[in-house]
Write an enzyme that holds these catalytic residues in place. Structure first.
Site, PDB file in Angstrom:
ATOM      1  N   LYS A  28       0.827  -1.205   0.000  1.00 36.66           N
ATOM      2  CA  LYS A  28       0.000   0.000   0.000  1.00 36.66           C
ATOM      3  C   LYS A  28       0.864   1.259   0.000  1.00 36.66           C
ATOM      4  O   LYS A  28       2.087   1.183   0.192  1.00 36.66           O
ATOM      5  CB  LYS A  28      -0.940  -0.035   1.210  1.00 36.66           C
ATOM      6  CG  LYS A  28      -1.883  -1.241   1.215  1.00 36.66           C
ATOM      7  CD  LYS A  28      -2.775  -1.250   2.446  1.00 36.66           C
ATOM      8  CE  LYS A  28      -3.688  -2.453   2.471  1.00 36.66           C
ATOM      9  NZ  LYS A  28      -4.546  -2.487   3.680  1.00 36.66           N
ATOM     10  N   ASN A 134      -2.179  -0.169   7.279  1.00 39.29           N
ATOM     11  CA  ASN A 134      -1.305  -1.238   7.762  1.00 39.29           C
ATOM     12  C   ASN A 134      -0.225  -1.675   6.777  1.00 39.29           C
ATOM     13  O   ASN A 134       0.499  -2.627   7.025  1.00 39.29           O
ATOM     14  CB  ASN A 134      -2.138  -2.447   8.195  1.00 39.29           C
ATOM     15  CG  ASN A 134      -3.063  -2.942   7.099  1.00 39.29           C
ATOM     16  OD1 ASN A 134      -2.772  -2.802   5.917  1.00 39.29           O
ATOM     17  ND2 ASN A 134      -4.199  -3.506   7.494  1.00 39.29           N
ATOM     18  N   HIS A 137      -1.667  -5.830   2.113  1.00 40.47           N
ATOM     19  CA  HIS A 137      -2.933  -6.575   1.974  1.00 40.47           C
ATOM     20  C   HIS A 137      -2.610  -8.033   1.696  1.00 40.47           C
ATOM     21  O   HIS A 137      -1.632  -8.363   1.029  1.00 40.47           O
ATOM     22  CB  HIS A 137      -3.759  -6.018   0.812  1.00 40.47           C
ATOM     23  CG  HIS A 137      -4.912  -6.887   0.413  1.00 40.47           C
ATOM     24  ND1 HIS A 137      -6.145  -6.820   1.029  1.00 40.47           N
ATOM     25  CD2 HIS A 137      -5.007  -7.867  -0.529  1.00 40.47           C
ATOM     26  CE1 HIS A 137      -6.964  -7.699   0.472  1.00 40.47           C
ATOM     27  NE2 HIS A 137      -6.298  -8.357  -0.473  1.00 40.47           N
TER      28      HIS A 137
END
Length: 221
Positions: A28, A134, A137
């Site tokens: 991400k 976070n 994924h």
């Protein structure tokens, strides 16, 4: 969806071992600066990176991919974040890939990951100031993994992977007869450039190529 691709456009990954799986991984925006380091860890953990793309998603595409979270209170933040810049999408292959990848990246909540599993990837690469960012994924299960892989890599042919005797049988039944016929024709014709001639002949006589009467609907990207 803007993409930069690595790998074959029509990749057929083949192994029949039931424990060999594919899963989708996403690096991400917040973890993008550490992409090379993350990819090294992926390889060290025994994964094959079957496909890789750098992708910039639109809000609509984020909504499609995360459709099951659409009604959650945090979805607007998720949509804004995942469309805020490039991400790296990886199709990973390995024995027990789905569960092992989810173990490697750790809990979805960054604070929880840092507290309970400080060595996991989300603890290291997630945003410490925002628990939901976070860094990575992972597909929830094998069924979800196939859907997610098709979303980002619609050109991939997801077939069971062949190993051992299955490879030998496949070559004997499906590859060798066509190749031998091509070589026989090559000897008869004796073209000026035998390599190019044989490549063209195999392309035209590939028994597995799609029939011209098959209707193929393109998937928009």
């Amino acid at each position: 969806m803007t993409m930069l691709a690595e790998g074959m456009d029509a990749e057929i990954l083949s192994e029949s071992n039931a424990s060999v799986q594919r899963t989708l991984a996403i690096i991400k925006p917040e973890a993008l600066p550490y992409a090379d380091e993350i990819e090294e860890k992926i390889k060290e953990d025994g994964y094959t990176i079957a496909q890789k793309r750098v992708v910039t998603l639109t809000g609509e595409q984020v909504t499609q991919f995360y459709s099951e979270q659409y009604d959650s209170p945090g979805f607007p933040k998720l949509m804004a974040h995942m469309s805020s810049g490039p991400i790296i999408v990886l199709c990973l292959s390995k024995n027990n890939a789905v569960d092992d990848w989810n173990t490697l990246i750790g809990p979805a909540n960054v604070s929880e990951a840092r507290h309970l599993f400080p060595a996991c990837l989300r603890a290291k690469y997630g945003d410490q100031s925002e628990d939901t960012f976070n860094g990575l994924h992972g597909s929830e299960n094998e069924e979800t993994a196939e859907k997610e892989i098709r979303f980002f890599f619609p050109e991939m042919i997801l077939e069971p992977l062949l190993t051992g005797e299955a490879v030998t049988d496949y070559l004997a039944e499906s590859v060798n007869p066509t190749l031998l016929e091509g070589l026989a024709q090559l000897c008869k014709v004796k073209p000026a450039d035998p390599v190019v001639w044989l490549a063209d002949w195999l392309l035209m006589n590939n028994p597995n190529k799609p029939r011209t009467d098959e209707i193929i609907t393109p998937i928009p990207t």
